[in-house]
Design a protein around this motif. Structure first.
Motif: not given
Length: 101
Positions: A14, A17-18, A21, A61-62, A65-66, A68-69
């Motif tokens: 994790q 990847e962070f 990215g 990114n946040q 990702h939010n 997409m989630a």
């Protein structure tokens, strides 16, 4: 690397990847790439431009990702497409890993 994130417990993958990215995202800034090429590592690391770009990359990114989630958990028709895309990518990576080792 986990020490950088305080007491939170993240897996090594994790954190990797962070970081990877954000590095990938930051390469999209030609001015930063040029600064890295013409400055010492120490001077580059102290750059206010770099610090601002990192903050922007983390926020972007946040938000992404939010979103997409949220999409993934919305029970929409796209969830199966996301799962299939992940299955395809995972399968290809696993096959590549199997043939490399």
């Amino acid at each position: 690397m986990n020490d950088l994130f305080g007491a939170e417990s993240f897996s090594a993958s994790q954190v990797r990847e962070f970081v990877q990215g954000r590095v990938q995202r930051l390469h999209a800034y030609p001015d930063l790439v040029n600064q890295a090429k013409v400055n010492s590592k120490k001077h580059f690391m102290e750059s206010q431009d770099f610090q601002a770009a990192v903050t922007e990359a983390v926020v972007d990114n946040q938000e992404a990702h939010n979103t997409m989630a949220d999409y993934f958990f919305s029970d929409g028709p796209g969830i199966s497409a996301v799962i299939m895309a992940l299955a395809d990518a995972f399968y290809e990576a696993a096959i590549d890993q199997r043939t490399d080792g």
